[in-house]
Write a protein that holds these residues in place. Structure first.
Motif, PDB file in Angstrom:
ATOM      1  N   TYR A 224     -11.288  13.478 -70.420  1.00 22.53           N
ATOM      2  CA  TYR A 224     -11.229  14.170 -69.135  1.00 22.53           C
ATOM      3  C   TYR A 224     -12.100  13.450 -68.122  1.00 22.53           C
ATOM      4  O   TYR A 224     -13.081  12.794 -68.477  1.00 22.53           O
ATOM      5  N   ALA A 225     -11.728  13.604 -66.856  1.00 18.65           N
ATOM      6  CA  ALA A 225     -12.471  12.964 -65.767  1.00 18.65           C
ATOM      7  C   ALA A 225     -13.167  14.025 -64.926  1.00 18.65           C
ATOM      8  O   ALA A 225     -12.752  15.182 -64.879  1.00 18.65           O
ATOM      9  N   GLU A 226     -14.230  13.606 -64.249  1.00 15.69           N
ATOM     10  CA  GLU A 226     -14.969  14.527 -63.392  1.00 15.69           C
ATOM     11  C   GLU A 226     -14.246  14.784 -62.068  1.00 15.69           C
ATOM     12  O   GLU A 226     -14.610  15.708 -61.336  1.00 15.69           O
ATOM     13  N   ARG A 227     -13.222  13.959 -61.788  1.00 15.84           N
ATOM     14  CA  ARG A 227     -12.473  14.075 -60.536  1.00 15.84           C
ATOM     15  C   ARG A 227     -11.058  13.561 -60.767  1.00 15.84           C
ATOM     16  O   ARG A 227     -10.767  13.001 -61.825  1.00 15.84           O
ATOM     17  N   ARG A 228     -10.172  13.748 -59.809  1.00 16.95           N
ATOM     18  CA  ARG A 228      -8.801  13.234 -59.929  1.00 16.95           C
ATOM     19  C   ARG A 228      -8.793  11.721 -59.760  1.00 16.95           C
ATOM     20  O   ARG A 228      -9.493  11.171 -58.912  1.00 16.95           O
ATOM     21  N   ILE A 229      -7.980  11.055 -60.587  1.00 21.51           N
ATOM     22  CA  ILE A 229      -7.933   9.591 -60.602  1.00 21.51           C
ATOM     23  C   ILE A 229      -7.010   9.087 -59.490  1.00 21.51           C
ATOM     24  O   ILE A 229      -5.874   9.565 -59.356  1.00 21.51           O
TER      25      ILE A 229
ATOM     26  N   TYR B 257      -8.362  15.475 -64.502  1.00 23.19           N
ATOM     27  CA  TYR B 257      -9.538  16.121 -63.937  1.00 23.19           C
ATOM     28  C   TYR B 257      -9.700  17.448 -64.681  1.00 23.19           C
ATOM     29  O   TYR B 257      -8.757  18.216 -64.836  1.00 23.19           O
ATOM     30  N   TRP B 258     -10.896  17.726 -65.176  1.00 21.94           N
ATOM     31  CA  TRP B 258     -11.098  18.850 -66.096  1.00 21.94           C
ATOM     32  C   TRP B 258     -10.630  20.182 -65.516  1.00 21.94           C
ATOM     33  O   TRP B 258     -10.067  21.019 -66.237  1.00 21.94           O
ATOM     34  N   ASN B 259     -10.836  20.396 -64.213  1.00 20.63           N
ATOM     35  CA  ASN B 259     -10.440  21.680 -63.639  1.00 20.63           C
ATOM     36  C   ASN B 259      -8.923  21.784 -63.503  1.00 20.63           C
ATOM     37  O   ASN B 259      -8.351  22.879 -63.633  1.00 20.63           O
ATOM     38  N   ASP B 260      -8.252  20.653 -63.278  1.00 19.86           N
ATOM     39  CA  ASP B 260      -6.785  20.662 -63.286  1.00 19.86           C
ATOM     40  C   ASP B 260      -6.271  21.019 -64.678  1.00 19.86           C
ATOM     41  O   ASP B 260      -5.279  21.742 -64.822  1.00 19.86           O
TER      42      ASP B 260
ATOM     43  N   ILE C  82     -16.263   6.619 -61.823  1.00 17.28           N
ATOM     44  CA  ILE C  82     -15.823   7.938 -62.278  1.00 17.28           C
ATOM     45  C   ILE C  82     -16.412   8.201 -63.653  1.00 17.28           C
ATOM     46  O   ILE C  82     -16.373   7.333 -64.534  1.00 17.28           O
TER      47      ILE C  82
END
Length: 348
Positions: free
Chosen positions: A178-183, A203-206, A241
């Motif tokens: 998972y990423a901290e933001r959208r790639i 992105y983890w929240n997505d 990222i």
């Protein structure tokens, strides 16, 4: 993207040493009881393994398991030993070279495990098109995946179809990146970054929102660790990222609520789950010691009561009385308990 991933995992990579980062490969913290399980697996299967640790939930005897992105079959053959001859494991992968390795050793593992018939099978297909593989809905107890969902171009479809295939009370238990933001799109399109399980990471929240949309109302994080890339060329491109390897469990329990609600309930762990005599860890925030009354929210109560874990707990309380949000679950009362004067006008 399918073609690029098949090329990368079928032809570019010939072994785990060919990976350019450590995003997809680590066996840190492998429990001792799993080491002899892995020692029974054929060397060729082990060499062609690219996952991020062995995905192994608790209480597997006689379970029917589906492995999404099973590759050369390492996790399937490990789980096949743990479910036993009365259980079964089905692996799904889209890469011919990986499936060839997995299928080549079915009889070897049947004999190694001492089974009269093989309990492992493999299907070629895409994990976002599980509905095309002849798999019956509501037929799997557990679905696992090991650093593969990030490689899918349609992660929402993966989660939705996995939900359909699970029995009520079943779960997806899987590790991924998972990423901290959208790639950014230009990085997503890079075949090396994608194949290394980085630029396809959600992105983890997505991910949380997609899981809830698919029906998994209360995603539970089991464990996580930051990923170090350790490759200067790749760091130059995507090192700004932060990435994480994380294990989640998603239960198919349609009555779960959107938040952790307090009904005055508690559980007591009996200490009867194999390899967990002193405590059972449901997720990162719920390690339940044997014999101790452990207060839980309504969702956690159902995750233990309405699943394969029920026999291992005593349950206290019901849903007759509601006491608001469960304390400490990250959501608090949004209103002030004492009157304050507004700085400006309001609606009433």
């Amino acid at each position: 993207m399918h073609d690029q991933v098949q090329e990368y995992y079928g032809k570019t990579l010939q072994g785990s040493d060919d990976l350019q980062t450590n995003a997809c490969c680590t066996d840190d913290g492998m429990p001792e009881f799993l080491k002899p399980v892995l020692s029974n697996i054929h060397d060729e299967v082990m060499v062609r393994y690219y996952g991020c640790g062995l995905v192994c939930p608790e209480e597997l005897a006689d379970m029917r398991i589906l492995d999404l992105g099973s590759g050369s079959g390492r996790d399937c053959y490990a789980l096949a030993q743990l479910v036993g001859e009365q259980g079964s494991v089905v692996g799904v992968d889209m890469t011919d070279e990986q499936l060839e390795v997995a299928n080549r050793h079915i009889d070897y593992h049947r004999e190694k495990f001492g089974f009269s018939q093989a309990n492992t099978s493999f299907k070629k297909g895409y994990i976002e098109k599980l509905d095309q593989l002849g798999l019956e809905n509501n037929s799997f107890d557990i679905i696992v995946s090991n650093c593969v969902i990030n490689l899918s171009p349609d992660k929402e479809a993966v989660l939705k179809q996995a939900y359909d295939l699970l029995k009520p009370g079943g779960e997806i238990y899987f590790s991924d990146v998972y990423a901290e933001r959208r790639i950014p799109a230009e990085l997503v399109d890079d075949p090396v970054l994608y194949g290394e399980c980085l630029s396809g990471a959600l992105y983890w929240n997505d991910f949380h929102n997609l899981a809830k949309k698919a029906g998994f109302t209360d995603p539970r994080l089991v464990s996580d660790r930051p990923i170090t890339i350790d490759n200067p060329k790749i760091i130059d491109r995507i090192g700004h990222i932060n990435f994480f390897s994380a294990t989640y469990r998603l239960f198919k329990l349609p009555d779960l609520e959107s938040h952790c609600e307090d009904y005055g309930q508690a559980v007591i762990y009996k200490g009867t789950i194999e390899h967990h005599p002193n405590a059972f860890t449901l997720d990162k925030h719920h390690t339940i010691e044997k014999g101790k009354i452990f207060p839980v929210c309504g969702n956690t109560w159902k995750m233990l009561h309405d699943t394969r874990f029920k026999a291992h707990f005593e349950f206290i309380g019901n849903f007759d009385n509601h006491f608001g949000i469960f304390d400490g679950c990250g959501t608090s009362l949004p209103f002030d308990l004492t009157e304050t004067l507004p700085d400006s006008g309001g609606c009433c």
